[in-house]
Design a protein around this motif. Structure first.
Motif, PDB file in Angstrom:
ATOM      1  N   VAL A 302       0.850  -1.184   0.000  1.00 19.30           N
ATOM      2  CA  VAL A 302       0.000   0.000   0.000  1.00 19.30           C
ATOM      3  C   VAL A 302       0.885   1.232   0.000  1.00 19.30           C
ATOM      4  O   VAL A 302       1.801   1.347   0.819  1.00 19.30           O
ATOM      5  CB  VAL A 302      -0.922  -0.003   1.236  1.00 19.30           C
ATOM      6  CG1 VAL A 302      -1.813   1.239   1.240  1.00 19.30           C
ATOM      7  CG2 VAL A 302      -1.783  -1.264   1.236  1.00 19.30           C
ATOM      8  N   LEU A 303       0.603   2.166  -0.904  1.00 21.23           N
ATOM      9  CA  LEU A 303       1.477   3.317  -1.120  1.00 21.23           C
ATOM     10  C   LEU A 303       0.796   4.609  -0.707  1.00 21.23           C
ATOM     11  O   LEU A 303      -0.374   4.834  -1.018  1.00 21.23           O
ATOM     12  CB  LEU A 303       1.882   3.391  -2.594  1.00 21.23           C
ATOM     13  CG  LEU A 303       2.735   4.595  -3.007  1.00 21.23           C
ATOM     14  CD1 LEU A 303       4.141   4.477  -2.434  1.00 21.23           C
ATOM     15  CD2 LEU A 303       2.791   4.702  -4.530  1.00 21.23           C
ATOM     16  N   VAL A 304       1.546   5.476  -0.015  1.00 17.03           N
ATOM     17  CA  VAL A 304       1.094   6.822   0.334  1.00 17.03           C
ATOM     18  C   VAL A 304       2.203   7.798  -0.043  1.00 17.03           C
ATOM     19  O   VAL A 304       3.380   7.532   0.214  1.00 17.03           O
ATOM     20  CB  VAL A 304       0.780   6.943   1.845  1.00 17.03           C
ATOM     21  CG1 VAL A 304       0.572   8.396   2.238  1.00 17.03           C
ATOM     22  CG2 VAL A 304      -0.470   6.149   2.186  1.00 17.03           C
ATOM     23  N   SER A 305       1.827   8.940  -0.648  1.00 13.61           N
ATOM     24  CA  SER A 305       2.813   9.938  -1.060  1.00 13.61           C
ATOM     25  C   SER A 305       2.458  11.289  -0.455  1.00 13.61           C
ATOM     26  O   SER A 305       1.284  11.661  -0.394  1.00 13.61           O
ATOM     27  CB  SER A 305       2.851  10.061  -2.586  1.00 13.61           C
ATOM     28  OG  SER A 305       3.199   8.832  -3.185  1.00 13.61           O
ATOM     29  N   GLN A 306       3.495  12.019  -0.002  1.00 12.11           N
ATOM     30  CA  GLN A 306       3.322  13.384   0.489  1.00 12.11           C
ATOM     31  C   GLN A 306       4.577  14.171   0.164  1.00 12.11           C
ATOM     32  O   GLN A 306       5.629  13.952   0.749  1.00 12.11           O
ATOM     33  CB  GLN A 306       3.054  13.413   1.996  1.00 12.11           C
ATOM     34  CG  GLN A 306       2.827  14.818   2.533  1.00 12.11           C
ATOM     35  CD  GLN A 306       2.573  14.842   4.024  1.00 12.11           C
ATOM     36  OE1 GLN A 306       2.660  13.824   4.695  1.00 12.11           O
ATOM     37  NE2 GLN A 306       2.275  16.012   4.555  1.00 12.11           N
ATOM     38  N   GLY A 307       4.458  15.095  -0.793  1.00 16.01           N
ATOM     39  CA  GLY A 307       5.633  15.856  -1.211  1.00 16.01           C
ATOM     40  C   GLY A 307       6.684  14.926  -1.791  1.00 16.01           C
ATOM     41  O   GLY A 307       6.409  14.121  -2.681  1.00 16.01           O
ATOM     42  N   VAL A 308       7.906  15.010  -1.277  1.00 20.18           N
ATOM     43  CA  VAL A 308       8.986  14.144  -1.758  1.00 20.18           C
ATOM     44  C   VAL A 308       8.964  12.775  -1.111  1.00 20.18           C
ATOM     45  O   VAL A 308       9.649  11.860  -1.558  1.00 20.18           O
ATOM     46  CB  VAL A 308      10.376  14.785  -1.508  1.00 20.18           C
ATOM     47  CG1 VAL A 308      10.560  16.038  -2.315  1.00 20.18           C
ATOM     48  CG2 VAL A 308      10.582  15.053  -0.027  1.00 20.18           C
ATOM     49  N   VAL A 309       8.190  12.623  -0.033  1.00 18.45           N
ATOM     50  CA  VAL A 309       8.219  11.383   0.754  1.00 18.45           C
ATOM     51  C   VAL A 309       7.198  10.386   0.218  1.00 18.45           C
ATOM     52  O   VAL A 309       6.028  10.724   0.001  1.00 18.45           O
ATOM     53  CB  VAL A 309       7.941  11.671   2.236  1.00 18.45           C
ATOM     54  CG1 VAL A 309       7.893  10.371   3.027  1.00 18.45           C
ATOM     55  CG2 VAL A 309       9.013  12.599   2.808  1.00 18.45           C
ATOM     56  N   ASN A 310       7.644   9.167   0.014  1.00 14.64           N
ATOM     57  CA  ASN A 310       6.781   8.059  -0.351  1.00 14.64           C
ATOM     58  C   ASN A 310       6.892   6.977   0.711  1.00 14.64           C
ATOM     59  O   ASN A 310       7.991   6.687   1.211  1.00 14.64           O
ATOM     60  CB  ASN A 310       7.174   7.489  -1.721  1.00 14.64           C
ATOM     61  CG  ASN A 310       6.724   8.389  -2.857  1.00 14.64           C
ATOM     62  OD1 ASN A 310       5.539   8.506  -3.138  1.00 14.64           O
ATOM     63  ND2 ASN A 310       7.680   9.039  -3.508  1.00 14.64           N
ATOM     64  N   VAL A 311       5.750   6.388   1.066  1.00 20.15           N
ATOM     65  CA  VAL A 311       5.698   5.351   2.099  1.00 20.15           C
ATOM     66  C   VAL A 311       4.924   4.166   1.541  1.00 20.15           C
ATOM     67  O   VAL A 311       3.855   4.339   0.958  1.00 20.15           O
ATOM     68  CB  VAL A 311       5.005   5.857   3.381  1.00 20.15           C
ATOM     69  CG1 VAL A 311       5.083   4.794   4.474  1.00 20.15           C
ATOM     70  CG2 VAL A 311       5.611   7.167   3.851  1.00 20.15           C
ATOM     71  N   VAL A 312       5.460   2.973   1.718  1.00 19.80           N
ATOM     72  CA  VAL A 312       4.755   1.774   1.296  1.00 19.80           C
ATOM     73  C   VAL A 312       4.806   0.758   2.430  1.00 19.80           C
ATOM     74  O   VAL A 312       5.825   0.644   3.131  1.00 19.80           O
ATOM     75  CB  VAL A 312       5.350   1.180  -0.001  1.00 19.80           C
ATOM     76  CG1 VAL A 312       6.768   0.693   0.205  1.00 19.80           C
ATOM     77  CG2 VAL A 312       4.478   0.067  -0.544  1.00 19.80           C
ATOM     78  N   SER A 313       3.697   0.054   2.668  1.00 20.84           N
ATOM     79  CA  SER A 313       3.666  -0.987   3.688  1.00 20.84           C
ATOM     80  C   SER A 313       3.252  -2.297   3.045  1.00 20.84           C
ATOM     81  O   SER A 313       2.475  -2.315   2.088  1.00 20.84           O
ATOM     82  CB  SER A 313       2.698  -0.630   4.813  1.00 20.84           C
ATOM     83  OG  SER A 313       1.361  -0.694   4.366  1.00 20.84           O
ATOM     84  N   ARG A 314       3.802  -3.384   3.585  1.00 17.88           N
ATOM     85  CA  ARG A 314       3.501  -4.710   3.047  1.00 17.88           C
ATOM     86  C   ARG A 314       3.506  -5.713   4.190  1.00 17.88           C
ATOM     87  O   ARG A 314       4.425  -5.724   5.017  1.00 17.88           O
ATOM     88  CB  ARG A 314       4.551  -5.109   2.004  1.00 17.88           C
ATOM     89  CG  ARG A 314       4.346  -6.506   1.421  1.00 17.88           C
ATOM     90  CD  ARG A 314       5.354  -6.768   0.303  1.00 17.88           C
ATOM     91  NE  ARG A 314       6.719  -6.839   0.773  1.00 17.88           N
ATOM     92  CZ  ARG A 314       7.306  -7.942   1.234  1.00 17.88           C
ATOM     93  NH1 ARG A 314       6.613  -9.067   1.309  1.00 17.88           N
ATOM     94  NH2 ARG A 314       8.566  -7.926   1.620  1.00 17.88           N
ATOM     95  N   ASN A 315       2.474  -6.509   4.246  1.00 25.35           N
ATOM     96  CA  ASN A 315       2.408  -7.585   5.236  1.00 25.35           C
ATOM     97  C   ASN A 315       2.563  -8.932   4.538  1.00 25.35           C
ATOM     98  O   ASN A 315       2.006  -9.141   3.459  1.00 25.35           O
ATOM     99  CB  ASN A 315       1.073  -7.545   5.979  1.00 25.35           C
ATOM    100  CG  ASN A 315       0.943  -6.318   6.858  1.00 25.35           C
ATOM    101  OD1 ASN A 315       1.918  -5.879   7.459  1.00 25.35           O
ATOM    102  ND2 ASN A 315      -0.246  -5.749   6.916  1.00 25.35           N
TER     103      ASN A 315
END
Length: 350
Positions: A302-315
């Motif tokens: 699952v991907l979330v983006s804010q400005g230059v920062v990208n976050v992904v989580s995986r179970n």
């Protein structure tokens, strides 16, 4: 008169195009090295703006470089009062009141240290960019040289750097996405370069939280590397694992494995919580310390983006993984999809 004006406009346009000079790898490396060195070797003070997406913050910074080494004082001018004091590798945060959660203080202290945004790894990775010399521009009243770093792949952002030609000090820096839009920038609003008295950098606040303490008694090559038990099997080109550690996350400060990767420009944190054994009572499971994030699904999670920062989580059956960094989404999704337990070494392979 009309034809004269048109001719002048064409001349200005042509001159601007010619001024964008593509630098050789050697020339680009020299200029980037000058910028990286200046932030450590120069003494300076000033105020700067940091824009990240829609957020805007103001900071004051003073930096001394002399025979005693480096000493700095950095403080935000909005929000909670605090002072960050790096002193020859020792980094401490000073607060007006005792902190309720020192771990939270440490997390907020991990801000980008403008103008010290470049290091030796940044210089070494300049080969992944086409570096252009643009026409000079003024920043904080200083006539600056301008560099544009255009990435040759989709694994890193572009960068535009404004620096004082005489000292090499970085006065403005912008991060650009694939559409050449500014997604993050720093800029001095006023700056002074020259001698600064160390007494002016003493903290005003009494309550101290140590953020980082170097081990001065042991050289880097003598320190055993912490083995997190995990690895990234597909590391994007130009990136490398810089450090492995255990960190406390979540409300219960659960200790999880942490890998930190970088290409010298962007940094990626990988948080890994190994899957827990099944709960003793049916239907009960332990909540993961590494929380999932919400956003559009991708093959890696699952991907979330804010400005230059990208976050992904995986179970997965093996672990809960969260990967976050100021890098393009391709980098975080590639890393998240390839986190796996490190194979155990056998006696024969040791």
């Amino acid at each position: 008169m009309r034809y004269t004006v048109v001719a002048l406009l064409l001349a200005v346009t042509a001159g601007g195009a010619m001024a964008a000079e593509v630098l050789s790898a050697a020339d680009a490396s020299v200029l980037l090295k000058k910028i990286a060195t200046a932030s450590r070797k120069q003494s300076y003070s000033g105020s700067y703006l940091h824009q990240h997406g829609a957020e805007l913050a103001t900071f004051r910074v003073a930096h001394v470089s002399d025979a005693e080494g480096e000493l700095e004082k950095r403080e935000p001018l909005e929000g909670a009062a605090r002072e960050l004091i790096p002193n020859n590798g020792q980094v401490s945060c000073y607060l007006p009141e005792p902190p309720a959660n020192p771990a939270e203080v440490k997390r907020h202290a991990l801000m980008k240290q403008f103008p010290a945004l470049l290091n030796d790894d940044s210089v070494e990775s300049s080969g992944y960019y086409s570096v252009k010399h643009l026409p000079n521009e003024r920043v904080a009243g200083v006539d600056c040289q301008v560099l544009l770093l255009d990435p040759k792949d989709n694994l890193r952002y572009g960068h535009k750097l404004w620096f004082d030609a005489s000292t090499g000090l970085l006065l403005k820096a912008a991060t650009l996405n694939a559409r050449r839009e500014i997604v993050e920038q720093f800029a001095f609003t006023e700056v002074s370069v020259g001698s600064i008295e160390r007494k002016n950098l003493k903290p005003r606040f009494a309550h101290r939280v140590d953020i980082f303490t170097p081990d001065k008694n042991r050289p880097d090559n003598a320190r055993p590397r912490f083995d997190s038990g995990w690895e990234v099997r597909t590391i994007p080109a130009g990136y490398k694992v810089v450090r492995e550690s255990k960190v406390a996350v979540g409300n219960n400060l659960t200790r999880v494995s942490h890998l930190w990767l970088s290409d010298g420009w962007g940094a990626v944190s990988v948080f890994i919580e190994a899957a827990q054994p099944a709960a003793a009572e049916p239907g009960q499971t332990k909540a993961p310390a590494v929380d999932s994030v919400r956003g559009p699904a991708s093959p890696a999670g699952v991907l979330v983006s804010q400005g230059v920062v990208n976050v992904v989580s995986r179970n997965s059956p093996e672990a809960s993984v969260v990967v976050m960094g100021d890098v393009p989404e391709t980098v975080v999704t590639t890393i998240a999809a390839s986190v796996a337990p490190r194979p155990q070494k056998t006696a024969a392979s040791q």
